[in-house]
Write a protein that holds these residues in place. Structure first.
Motif, PDB file in Angstrom:
ATOM      1  N   ILE A   1       0.891  -1.166   0.000  1.00  0.00           N
ATOM      2  CA  ILE A   1       0.000   0.000   0.000  1.00  0.00           C
ATOM      3  C   ILE A   1       0.918   1.202   0.000  1.00  0.00           C
ATOM      4  O   ILE A   1       1.795   1.330   0.860  1.00  0.00           O
ATOM      5  N   VAL A   2       0.740   2.090  -0.957  1.00  0.00           N
ATOM      6  CA  VAL A   2       1.662   3.225  -1.081  1.00  0.00           C
ATOM      7  C   VAL A   2       0.888   4.534  -1.120  1.00  0.00           C
ATOM      8  O   VAL A   2      -0.228   4.610  -1.640  1.00  0.00           O
ATOM      9  N   GLY A   3       1.484   5.534  -0.542  1.00  0.00           N
ATOM     10  CA  GLY A   3       0.960   6.892  -0.619  1.00  0.00           C
ATOM     11  C   GLY A   3       2.144   7.814  -0.495  1.00  0.00           C
ATOM     12  O   GLY A   3       3.208   7.411  -0.012  1.00  0.00           O
ATOM     13  N   GLY A   4       2.009   9.046  -0.912  1.00  0.00           N
ATOM     14  CA  GLY A   4       3.177   9.907  -0.888  1.00  0.00           C
ATOM     15  C   GLY A   4       2.870  11.359  -0.683  1.00  0.00           C
ATOM     16  O   GLY A   4       1.715  11.784  -0.691  1.00  0.00           O
ATOM     17  N   GLN A   5       3.933  12.125  -0.516  1.00  0.00           N
ATOM     18  CA  GLN A   5       3.821  13.560  -0.298  1.00  0.00           C
ATOM     19  C   GLN A   5       5.190  14.172  -0.533  1.00  0.00           C
ATOM     20  O   GLN A   5       6.225  13.528  -0.342  1.00  0.00           O
ATOM     21  N   GLN A   6       5.185  15.418  -0.943  1.00  0.00           N
ATOM     22  CA  GLN A   6       6.441  16.150  -1.009  1.00  0.00           C
ATOM     23  C   GLN A   6       6.958  16.381   0.404  1.00  0.00           C
ATOM     24  O   GLN A   6       6.186  16.537   1.349  1.00  0.00           O
ATOM     25  N   ALA A   7       8.274  16.389   0.561  1.00  0.00           N
ATOM     26  CA  ALA A   7       8.868  16.660   1.865  1.00  0.00           C
ATOM     27  C   ALA A   7       8.500  18.066   2.328  1.00  0.00           C
ATOM     28  O   ALA A   7       8.309  18.969   1.523  1.00  0.00           O
ATOM     29  N   GLY A   8       8.394  18.232   3.657  1.00  0.00           N
ATOM     30  CA  GLY A   8       8.128  19.538   4.234  1.00  0.00           C
ATOM     31  C   GLY A   8       8.994  19.741   5.458  1.00  0.00           C
ATOM     32  O   GLY A   8       9.461  18.788   6.080  1.00  0.00           O
TER      33      GLY A   8
ATOM     34  N   TRP B   1      10.204  19.981   9.028  1.00  0.00           N
ATOM     35  CA  TRP B   1       9.746  19.290  10.247  1.00  0.00           C
ATOM     36  C   TRP B   1       8.548  18.386   9.952  1.00  0.00           C
ATOM     37  O   TRP B   1       7.675  18.219  10.774  1.00  0.00           O
ATOM     38  N   SER B   2       8.483  17.874   8.757  1.00  0.00           N
ATOM     39  CA  SER B   2       7.473  16.949   8.201  1.00  0.00           C
ATOM     40  C   SER B   2       6.304  17.683   7.554  1.00  0.00           C
ATOM     41  O   SER B   2       5.435  17.051   6.960  1.00  0.00           O
ATOM     42  N   GLY B   3       6.269  19.025   7.636  1.00  0.00           N
ATOM     43  CA  GLY B   3       5.197  19.760   6.970  1.00  0.00           C
ATOM     44  C   GLY B   3       3.896  19.726   7.746  1.00  0.00           C
ATOM     45  O   GLY B   3       3.870  19.456   8.943  1.00  0.00           O
ATOM     46  N   PRO B   4       2.754  19.977   7.101  1.00  0.00           N
ATOM     47  CA  PRO B   4       1.462  19.970   7.791  1.00  0.00           C
ATOM     48  C   PRO B   4       1.124  18.568   8.286  1.00  0.00           C
ATOM     49  O   PRO B   4       1.578  17.571   7.727  1.00  0.00           O
ATOM     50  N   ILE B   5       0.283  18.489   9.301  1.00  0.00           N
ATOM     51  CA  ILE B   5       0.025  17.205   9.964  1.00  0.00           C
ATOM     52  C   ILE B   5      -0.746  16.233   9.086  1.00  0.00           C
ATOM     53  O   ILE B   5      -0.815  15.036   9.401  1.00  0.00           O
ATOM     54  N   MET B   6      -1.262  16.696   7.943  1.00  0.00           N
ATOM     55  CA  MET B   6      -1.923  15.745   7.046  1.00  0.00           C
ATOM     56  C   MET B   6      -0.933  14.711   6.519  1.00  0.00           C
ATOM     57  O   MET B   6      -1.331  13.620   6.088  1.00  0.00           O
ATOM     58  N   VAL B   7       0.368  15.018   6.539  1.00  0.00           N
ATOM     59  CA  VAL B   7       1.391  14.036   6.166  1.00  0.00           C
ATOM     60  C   VAL B   7       1.324  12.839   7.114  1.00  0.00           C
ATOM     61  O   VAL B   7       1.406  11.681   6.698  1.00  0.00           O
ATOM     62  N   VAL B   8       1.161  13.134   8.402  1.00  0.00           N
ATOM     63  CA  VAL B   8       1.020  12.068   9.398  1.00  0.00           C
ATOM     64  C   VAL B   8      -0.259  11.283   9.138  1.00  0.00           C
ATOM     65  O   VAL B   8      -0.275  10.050   9.219  1.00  0.00           O
ATOM     66  N   HIS B   9      -1.334  11.976   8.811  1.00  0.00           N
ATOM     67  CA  HIS B   9      -2.605  11.305   8.524  1.00  0.00           C
ATOM     68  C   HIS B   9      -2.464  10.354   7.340  1.00  0.00           C
ATOM     69  O   HIS B   9      -3.043   9.265   7.332  1.00  0.00           O
ATOM     70  N   LYS B  10      -1.694  10.779   6.337  1.00  0.00           N
ATOM     71  CA  LYS B  10      -1.510   9.907   5.178  1.00  0.00           C
ATOM     72  C   LYS B  10      -0.734   8.655   5.576  1.00  0.00           C
ATOM     73  O   LYS B  10      -1.095   7.535   5.185  1.00  0.00           O
ATOM     74  N   ALA B  11       0.341   8.834   6.357  1.00  0.00           N
ATOM     75  CA  ALA B  11       1.122   7.676   6.808  1.00  0.00           C
ATOM     76  C   ALA B  11       0.263   6.731   7.645  1.00  0.00           C
ATOM     77  O   ALA B  11       0.337   5.505   7.498  1.00  0.00           O
ATOM     78  N   VAL B  12      -0.556   7.288   8.532  1.00  0.00           N
ATOM     79  CA  VAL B  12      -1.457   6.474   9.356  1.00  0.00           C
ATOM     80  C   VAL B  12      -2.427   5.702   8.471  1.00  0.00           C
ATOM     81  O   VAL B  12      -2.710   4.521   8.706  1.00  0.00           O
ATOM     82  N   SER B  13      -2.928   6.349   7.417  1.00  0.00           N
ATOM     83  CA  SER B  13      -3.865   5.689   6.499  1.00  0.00           C
ATOM     84  C   SER B  13      -3.183   4.565   5.733  1.00  0.00           C
ATOM     85  O   SER B  13      -3.771   3.498   5.523  1.00  0.00           O
ATOM     86  N   ILE B  14      -1.941   4.797   5.300  1.00  0.00           N
ATOM     87  CA  ILE B  14      -1.182   3.769   4.575  1.00  0.00           C
ATOM     88  C   ILE B  14      -0.988   2.546   5.466  1.00  0.00           C
ATOM     89  O   ILE B  14      -1.212   1.399   5.047  1.00  0.00           O
ATOM     90  N   ILE B  15      -0.582   2.792   6.701  1.00  0.00           N
ATOM     91  CA  ILE B  15      -0.340   1.701   7.655  1.00  0.00           C
ATOM     92  C   ILE B  15      -1.640   0.963   7.958  1.00  0.00           C
ATOM     93  O   ILE B  15      -1.689  -0.279   7.983  1.00  0.00           O
ATOM     94  N   GLY B  16      -2.709   1.719   8.187  1.00  0.00           N
ATOM     95  CA  GLY B  16      -4.003   1.096   8.470  1.00  0.00           C
ATOM     96  C   GLY B  16      -4.502   0.254   7.318  1.00  0.00           C
ATOM     97  O   GLY B  16      -5.018  -0.858   7.511  1.00  0.00           O
ATOM     98  N   ALA B  17      -4.343   0.760   6.091  1.00  0.00           N
ATOM     99  CA  ALA B  17      -4.786   0.015   4.913  1.00  0.00           C
ATOM    100  C   ALA B  17      -3.977  -1.267   4.738  1.00  0.00           C
ATOM    101  O   ALA B  17      -4.522  -2.320   4.374  1.00  0.00           O
TER     102      ALA B  17
ATOM    103  N   SER C   1      -3.788  -7.033   4.867  1.00  0.00           N
ATOM    104  CA  SER C   1      -3.086  -8.248   5.295  1.00  0.00           C
ATOM    105  C   SER C   1      -4.058  -9.249   5.901  1.00  0.00           C
ATOM    106  O   SER C   1      -3.980 -10.461   5.640  1.00  0.00           O
ATOM    107  N   GLU C   2      -4.979  -8.747   6.723  1.00  0.00           N
ATOM    108  CA  GLU C   2      -5.974  -9.622   7.344  1.00  0.00           C
ATOM    109  C   GLU C   2      -6.929 -10.181   6.301  1.00  0.00           C
ATOM    110  O   GLU C   2      -7.302 -11.361   6.340  1.00  0.00           O
ATOM    111  N   LEU C   3      -7.338  -9.353   5.353  1.00  0.00           N
ATOM    112  CA  LEU C   3      -8.274  -9.805   4.326  1.00  0.00           C
ATOM    113  C   LEU C   3      -7.659 -10.891   3.450  1.00  0.00           C
ATOM    114  O   LEU C   3      -8.300 -11.908   3.159  1.00  0.00           O
ATOM    115  N   LEU C   4      -6.419 -10.678   3.038  1.00  0.00           N
ATOM    116  CA  LEU C   4      -5.781 -11.566   2.065  1.00  0.00           C
ATOM    117  C   LEU C   4      -5.016 -12.711   2.707  1.00  0.00           C
ATOM    118  O   LEU C   4      -4.611 -13.650   2.024  1.00  0.00           O
ATOM    119  N   GLY C   5      -4.783 -12.602   4.014  1.00  0.00           N
ATOM    120  CA  GLY C   5      -4.040 -13.651   4.697  1.00  0.00           C
ATOM    121  C   GLY C   5      -2.576 -13.702   4.305  1.00  0.00           C
ATOM    122  O   GLY C   5      -1.962 -14.773   4.289  1.00  0.00           O
TER     123      GLY C   5
END
Length: 546
Positions: free
Chosen positions: A91-98, A100-116, A121-125
């Motif tokens: 699962i991939v997602g991306g953002q331009q560097a900012g 001190w990591s830029g706006p906190i939506m960068v963190v939200h994207k990383a959290v979404s990537i990890i969650g997905a 993994s659970e769905l596909l085994g």
């Protein structure tokens, strides 16, 4: 922790139609839908059947291992890279560097990537690896060079760094010296209020800066600190070793450039015919590729086509197709994608099960489906990014005190603030001054008419006199209100702090504030709360009470 769902619209009609499945025509632009479990299974089978058409997994893993190790890769990250070597989907997602990591939506994207990735993994085994694509090839320095933090007196403060002298090259090729890093660290330290976790945070950020010579490298080091334990793998699109793996795909993008151009143009027209506005510029005769010109300090130059050749916008530099193909084969690090070709390159380089995208990204990815098909490829599952608003305990208490909801803060904050102040007015200031002005107008009208009847030339003088007297009454009214409101300065500060925390500068929190404000006060507890939030395949917004 308490989490509340909130229906926050993205202001992107096409994206909303895709997420909520309200327009079948829009769904046809994508192929898969993130909400359909069967689509995830179908996409996995597709990846298994097309493995030979992508970059070599073992070579890719070696490149990723070398890159991530530079920033202190965790055992979990190394394990993720090992899974990629064995053919694991991502699962991939991306953002331009900012900064001190830029706006906190960068963190939200990383959290979404990890969650997905965990959900899939659970769905596909089987193992599905989270990957963060750092768009280091982007040259928009003004977008990457700053961030906003909330200072000790609760004022929004912009921190930034000027572009070093030199060509307008990519962020990953723009070097920052040690003195500038020290200055940036000192500025951040001075801007943030003193809090429990500040010393440890500043120590870790200092160590991250010591590993970095560019904003992209600082960005990678910070993401490693935040998400290393989650096994999030980092990839900088402008790394020469990555470019080397992309060489065959650059050749295809050049050889099939005219065909791809027509695919983008026809899809843009189709999107318009559906009643939506395309969210990326589809320009006739654009190659949708960049060249880094070594002779000009690696200036990143967008390619246009004319009479069978490729050229810069002004026509001062010209390349034949053979010259570009030579670069693709022998110097691929001198080539770069734009927003329309990056999806194709990403799918060649990685076995992409799903790609996590923000609202604007979903809208412009809708233009790429036909381009995928022209190259006998297939768009991956588009996964809407989750978003959050963090509500600190003090802010929640103040909201309860003034009976404010998040909806109030977002849509009608000034109205509610003024209403509250008016409710504290026991003197009926507005009504009494309004009555005085009305009485004056009633008394002055006949006098003005009398003066004008005696001499017509007195009418303008009377009007001027009338206006000056009204202005003086209003001046006294303003001063009276200011004196009254001054009694409630503490309350006004509390109200303003609510707005600056939840909806700073009139924008969503995630698009303005930097994550250091929360790290400074809560350590990593706030991040753990986001990672604990249930993954939602359709994105959505959540209010998280810390």
């Amino acid at each position: 922790m308490f989490i509340e769902q909130y229906p926050l619209s993205s202001a992107q009609p096409l994206t909303e139609a895709y997420i909520h499945r309200t327009d079948e025509r829009v769904e046809s632009l994508f192929g898969y839908h993130s909400e359909q479990e069967q689509d995830w299974i179908r996409r996995m089978k597709r990846l298994e059947h097309t493995a030979a058409s992508r970059a070599d997994a073992v070579a890719l893993a070696e490149t990723l291992r070398a890159y991530n190790t530079r920033f202190g890769a965790s055992p979990e990250m190394i394990a993720s890279i090992g899974a990629i070597a064995e053919g694991a989907p991502v699962i991939v997602g991306g953002q331009q560097a900012g900064l001190w990591s830029g706006p906190i939506m960068v963190v939200h994207k990383a959290v979404s990537i990890i969650g997905a990735a965990k959900w899939a993994s659970e769905l596909l085994g089987r193992t599905v690896v989270p990957v963060f694509w750092i768009a280091g090839e982007d040259h928009d320095w003004d977008e990457a060079n700053h961030t906003y933090v909330m200072s000790g007196n609760h004022e929004l403060r912009k921190l930034g760094v000027q572009r070093p002298e030199g060509a307008r090259t990519s962020v990953s090729r723009t070097t920052i010296d040690e003195e500038t890093w020290r200055s940036l660290l000192a500025e951040l330290d001075q801007a943030l209020p003193h809090a429990e976790f500040k010393p440890a945070m500043m120590e870790q950020l200092t160590a991250a800066a010591e590993r970095a010579s560019t904003l992209s490298e600082l960005f990678a080091a910070i993401l490693t600190l935040l998400f290393g334990k989650e096994g999030l793998v980092l990839l900088d699109a402008d790394e020469p070793s990555v470019r080397k793996l992309e060489s065959p795909m650059f050749r295809r993008l050049i050889e099939h450039n005219d065909d791809l151009e027509q695919a983008y143009i026809s899809t843009a027209e189709r999107v318009k015919s559906f009643g939506y506005e395309p969210q990326a510029d589809v320009v006739p005769a654009s190659a949708n590729l960049f060249v880094f010109q070594a002779a000009k300090g690696n200036e990143r130059t967008l390619l246009h086509k004319l009479e069978g050749k490729f050229r810069d916008r002004k026509g001062t530099s010209v390349w034949t197709m053979d010259e570009l193909l030579h670069l693709a084969d022998h110097e691929p690090w001198q080539l770069s994608n734009n927003v329309l070709t990056r999806p194709l390159m990403q799918d060649y380089l990685l076995p992409v099960l799903g790609t996590v995208l923000g609202p604007g990204e979903i809208a412009y990815w809708s233009l790429t489906g036909e381009a995928f098909r022209r190259l006998d490829m297939e768009m991956p599952i588009v996964v809407p990014r989750m978003s959050f608003t963090l509500v600190e305990g003090t802010i929640a208490k103040h909201m309860a005190k003034y009976d404010l909801t998040f909806e109030d803060v977002r849509l009608r904050f000034e109205e509610r603030k003024q209403r509250w102040l008016m409710e504290q007015d026991k003197h009926a200031i507005d009504e009494r001054f309004a009555a005085v002005k009305q009485s004056f107008n009633d008394l002055y009208g006949p006098i003005l008419a009398l003066a004008a009847s005696v001499q017509a030339g007195l009418a303008p003088l009377g009007e001027t006199n009338h206006r000056k007297i009204v202005e003086q009454i209003e001046y006294l009214e303003t001063k009276t209100k200011d004196a009254h409101n001054k009694q409630y300065e503490a309350s006004t500060r509390q109200l303003d702090r609510i707005a600056s925390s939840l909806w700073p500068a009139g924008k969503p929190q995630e698009r303005v504030l930097n994550m250091t404000a929360y790290w400074n006060r809560y350590g990593f507890t706030w991040l753990e709360r986001l990672l604990e939030a249930p993954f939602d395949r359709t994105g959505g917004h959540r209010i998280v009470y810390l």
